[in-house]
Design a protein around this motif. Sequence first.
Motif, PDB file in Angstrom:
ATOM      1  N   ARG A  74       0.789  -1.294  -0.039  1.00  0.00           N
ATOM      2  CA  ARG A  74      -0.011   0.158   0.100  1.00  0.00           C
ATOM      3  C   ARG A  74       0.955   1.217   0.102  1.00  0.00           C
ATOM      4  O   ARG A  74       1.854   1.503   0.890  1.00  0.00           O
ATOM      5  CB  ARG A  74      -0.980   0.003   1.391  1.00  0.00           C
ATOM      6  CG  ARG A  74      -1.951  -1.108   1.387  1.00  0.00           C
ATOM      7  CD  ARG A  74      -2.728  -1.011   2.501  1.00  0.00           C
ATOM      8  NE  ARG A  74      -3.757  -2.145   2.772  1.00  0.00           N
ATOM      9  CZ  ARG A  74      -3.300  -3.089   3.395  1.00  0.00           C
ATOM     10  NH1 ARG A  74      -2.139  -3.001   4.403  1.00  0.00           N
ATOM     11  NH2 ARG A  74      -4.147  -4.165   3.754  1.00  0.00           N
ATOM     12  N   ARG A  75       0.749   2.105  -0.961  1.00  0.00           N
ATOM     13  CA  ARG A  75       1.295   3.334  -1.015  1.00  0.00           C
ATOM     14  C   ARG A  75       2.825   3.582  -0.861  1.00  0.00           C
ATOM     15  O   ARG A  75       3.242   4.110   0.142  1.00  0.00           O
ATOM     16  CB  ARG A  75       0.694   4.235  -0.227  1.00  0.00           C
ATOM     17  CG  ARG A  75      -0.896   4.442  -0.510  1.00  0.00           C
ATOM     18  CD  ARG A  75      -1.681   5.404   0.485  1.00  0.00           C
ATOM     19  NE  ARG A  75      -1.331   6.706   0.005  1.00  0.00           N
ATOM     20  CZ  ARG A  75      -1.755   7.989   0.525  1.00  0.00           C
ATOM     21  NH1 ARG A  75      -2.624   7.756   1.515  1.00  0.00           N
ATOM     22  NH2 ARG A  75      -1.685   9.107  -0.132  1.00  0.00           N
ATOM     23  N   LEU A 124       6.600   4.426  -1.022  1.00  0.00           N
ATOM     24  CA  LEU A 124       7.445   5.645  -1.256  1.00  0.00           C
ATOM     25  C   LEU A 124       8.747   5.316  -1.937  1.00  0.00           C
ATOM     26  O   LEU A 124       9.499   4.623  -1.307  1.00  0.00           O
ATOM     27  CB  LEU A 124       7.373   6.346  -0.055  1.00  0.00           C
ATOM     28  CG  LEU A 124       8.337   7.733  -0.177  1.00  0.00           C
ATOM     29  CD1 LEU A 124       7.565   8.692  -1.388  1.00  0.00           C
ATOM     30  CD2 LEU A 124       8.454   8.174   1.122  1.00  0.00           C
ATOM     31  N   ARG A 153       4.659   1.345   5.535  1.00  0.00           N
ATOM     32  CA  ARG A 153       4.831   1.827   4.173  1.00  0.00           C
ATOM     33  C   ARG A 153       6.273   1.432   3.771  1.00  0.00           C
ATOM     34  O   ARG A 153       7.195   1.670   4.651  1.00  0.00           O
ATOM     35  CB  ARG A 153       4.667   3.190   4.051  1.00  0.00           C
ATOM     36  CG  ARG A 153       4.817   3.750   2.789  1.00  0.00           C
ATOM     37  CD  ARG A 153       5.021   5.510   2.740  1.00  0.00           C
ATOM     38  NE  ARG A 153       3.687   6.050   3.234  1.00  0.00           N
ATOM     39  CZ  ARG A 153       3.397   6.355   4.260  1.00  0.00           C
ATOM     40  NH1 ARG A 153       4.315   6.449   5.450  1.00  0.00           N
ATOM     41  NH2 ARG A 153       1.936   6.766   4.576  1.00  0.00           N
ATOM     42  N   SER A 200       5.413   2.720 -11.499  1.00  0.00           N
ATOM     43  CA  SER A 200       4.269   3.429 -11.238  1.00  0.00           C
ATOM     44  C   SER A 200       3.011   2.988 -11.798  1.00  0.00           C
ATOM     45  O   SER A 200       1.859   2.929 -11.251  1.00  0.00           O
ATOM     46  CB  SER A 200       4.160   4.974 -11.998  1.00  0.00           C
ATOM     47  OG  SER A 200       4.106   4.909 -13.254  1.00  0.00           O
ATOM     48  N   ASP A 246      -0.627   3.271  -6.597  1.00  0.00           N
ATOM     49  CA  ASP A 246      -0.867   4.341  -5.560  1.00  0.00           C
ATOM     50  C   ASP A 246       0.500   4.560  -4.843  1.00  0.00           C
ATOM     51  O   ASP A 246       0.581   5.207  -3.921  1.00  0.00           O
ATOM     52  CB  ASP A 246      -1.651   3.950  -4.367  1.00  0.00           C
ATOM     53  CG  ASP A 246      -1.300   2.516  -3.687  1.00  0.00           C
ATOM     54  OD1 ASP A 246      -0.274   1.797  -3.976  1.00  0.00           O
ATOM     55  OD2 ASP A 246      -1.776   2.157  -2.595  1.00  0.00           O
ATOM     56  N   GLY A 247       1.545   4.392  -5.624  1.00  0.00           N
ATOM     57  CA  GLY A 247       3.045   4.467  -5.173  1.00  0.00           C
ATOM     58  C   GLY A 247       3.436   5.887  -5.334  1.00  0.00           C
ATOM     59  O   GLY A 247       2.458   6.483  -6.107  1.00  0.00           O
ATOM     60  N   ARG A 248       4.131   6.526  -4.670  1.00  0.00           N
ATOM     61  CA  ARG A 248       4.575   7.879  -4.265  1.00  0.00           C
ATOM     62  C   ARG A 248       5.847   7.881  -4.860  1.00  0.00           C
ATOM     63  O   ARG A 248       6.758   7.035  -4.652  1.00  0.00           O
ATOM     64  CB  ARG A 248       4.309   8.305  -3.068  1.00  0.00           C
ATOM     65  CG  ARG A 248       2.975   9.232  -2.726  1.00  0.00           C
ATOM     66  CD  ARG A 248       1.742   8.507  -3.253  1.00  0.00           C
ATOM     67  NE  ARG A 248       0.561   9.345  -2.890  1.00  0.00           N
ATOM     68  CZ  ARG A 248      -0.769   8.984  -3.186  1.00  0.00           C
ATOM     69  NH1 ARG A 248      -0.731   7.753  -3.952  1.00  0.00           N
ATOM     70  NH2 ARG A 248      -1.630   9.485  -3.069  1.00  0.00           N
ATOM     71  N   ASN A 303       0.204  14.699  -6.574  1.00  0.00           N
ATOM     72  CA  ASN A 303       0.226  13.802  -5.349  1.00  0.00           C
ATOM     73  C   ASN A 303       0.961  12.591  -5.476  1.00  0.00           C
ATOM     74  O   ASN A 303       0.881  12.033  -4.272  1.00  0.00           O
ATOM     75  CB  ASN A 303      -1.378  13.834  -4.684  1.00  0.00           C
ATOM     76  CG  ASN A 303      -2.012  12.843  -5.648  1.00  0.00           C
ATOM     77  OD1 ASN A 303      -1.933  12.429  -6.857  1.00  0.00           O
ATOM     78  ND2 ASN A 303      -3.224  12.160  -5.080  1.00  0.00           N
ATOM     79  N   ARG A 304       1.441  12.265  -6.822  1.00  0.00           N
ATOM     80  CA  ARG A 304       2.120  11.128  -6.620  1.00  0.00           C
ATOM     81  C   ARG A 304       3.584  11.522  -6.932  1.00  0.00           C
ATOM     82  O   ARG A 304       4.501  10.310  -6.858  1.00  0.00           O
ATOM     83  CB  ARG A 304       1.685  10.151  -7.760  1.00  0.00           C
ATOM     84  CG  ARG A 304       0.121   9.542  -7.733  1.00  0.00           C
ATOM     85  CD  ARG A 304      -0.091   8.641  -8.462  1.00  0.00           C
ATOM     86  NE  ARG A 304       0.880   7.471  -8.459  1.00  0.00           N
ATOM     87  CZ  ARG A 304       1.006   6.460  -9.246  1.00  0.00           C
ATOM     88  NH1 ARG A 304       0.497   6.407 -10.287  1.00  0.00           N
ATOM     89  NH2 ARG A 304       2.035   5.357  -8.991  1.00  0.00           N
ATOM     90  N   GLU A 307       0.756  13.459   0.103  1.00  0.00           N
ATOM     91  CA  GLU A 307      -0.432  12.946   1.013  1.00  0.00           C
ATOM     92  C   GLU A 307       0.219  11.601   1.765  1.00  0.00           C
ATOM     93  O   GLU A 307      -0.557  10.839   2.076  1.00  0.00           O
ATOM     94  CB  GLU A 307      -1.667  12.506   0.130  1.00  0.00           C
ATOM     95  CG  GLU A 307      -2.225  13.687  -0.562  1.00  0.00           C
ATOM     96  CD  GLU A 307      -3.433  13.300  -1.511  1.00  0.00           C
ATOM     97  OE1 GLU A 307      -3.443  11.836  -1.609  1.00  0.00           O
ATOM     98  OE2 GLU A 307      -4.111  13.917  -2.204  1.00  0.00           O
ATOM     99  N   ILE A 308       1.306  11.857   2.475  1.00  0.00           N
ATOM    100  CA  ILE A 308       1.859  11.044   3.269  1.00  0.00           C
ATOM    101  C   ILE A 308       2.110  11.600   4.671  1.00  0.00           C
ATOM    102  O   ILE A 308       2.652  12.728   4.952  1.00  0.00           O
ATOM    103  CB  ILE A 308       3.492  10.543   2.929  1.00  0.00           C
ATOM    104  CG1 ILE A 308       3.268   9.978   1.555  1.00  0.00           C
ATOM    105  CG2 ILE A 308       3.995   9.806   3.885  1.00  0.00           C
ATOM    106  CD1 ILE A 308       4.704   9.465   0.863  1.00  0.00           C
TER     107      ILE A 308
END
Length: 392
Positions: free
Chosen positions: A72-73, A75, A222, A238, A243-245, A305-306, A331-332
Amino acid sequence: MWRLFLESQWRLARLGWRAFRPPADGMGRRSLRRGLIMLGVVPGLFAVNLYHWLGLALDEVFFRGYRKVEVRRPLFVVGVPRSGTTFLHGVLAADERTTTFSTWECFFALSVTWRKLWRAVGRIDGVLGRPLGRGADWLARQLAGGFEDTHPVRLDQPEEDFFCLLPPMTCFVLVVLFPDSPDLWRMARLDSEADAGFRRRQIDYYHRAVQRHLFVHGADRRFLSKNASFAGLVGSLSERFPDGRFIVCLREPERALSSQLSTLSDSLRFFGSDADPDRFNRYFVDLFAYYFRNLFDQAERLPDNRIALLNNGEIRAHLAEAVDTTLSRLEIEPADSFAERLQSLAGESRQHRSPHRHQLSDNGLDPEWLADRFADILARHDFGHDRFASHD
């Protein structure tokens, strides 16, 4: 998995053949010294490769549940080499809500099986006063050699996760040993790779590596990745992690390139990979140009936001504000304890002075030629701009 294993053995066999019989016009020297070094390196790589694959195979028997882990998400800290990625990675790793590869995991425990085994050994070693740990740290420092000033190596510290690509033999750092390998150079440009099957298998493998890591350290955390050579993989990553940043570290092309080539020069000479240094340098000029263009292209393609761009100067001079602003944009939300740790690291950052000294002339590169080569890149981004300077 079996296909990737067989491909890795074939790839390693080809690398070994080229190591002992480099092309007449290649970058690897045809010398007795290089041959003797490779007599130790190539069998060692075969042994390490089989060790890792055995662990990965055992995972499929005893810990197959890792495949159910949802990433999930995550970084990703990317950017051209020598642009501050290592430093920023260490800062972000201080957030207790994240988890990242450590050096010992990269080299000795890519599988769940070996990770659990060595963690048990580590607990026993700790009770005994860490004799094995101290010995391993000493050995790591000796092997790091000339990298110690620019990339300190400690077994318990956060490390680049491109080392997890050692089993499929597509870890780009191996180009120092095998500069004539087409597979390694193509891996650095994976987003542009025409062979969709090759690209998919590498990303599939990396995804499994992240799942294994979270299976051990906690699926609720994370995942934090740092990898300069992933600058050519941002598009592929990506898509796999929707949902990766991404935080992109940037530095003036000439300065980053000069630092990177200076860092590699001693290792290239040691391994006899410097038969044609001018050609190797040109390869890296082309690679850096590709990295920059791919990073800028992905920054324009992905939502705000990514992905976020950070200049090296901003990281060094205004670390706390740069990190806070960037994480907010992505958004972290870090753990509450991270703020205090960040302020402490910001003070250290302002006082830090790198002992590494280098200049373009050391590598025979013409500044005017480079300026022309990077003209379109310099036109796309202001590398000297500091958005936070006026907030002092």
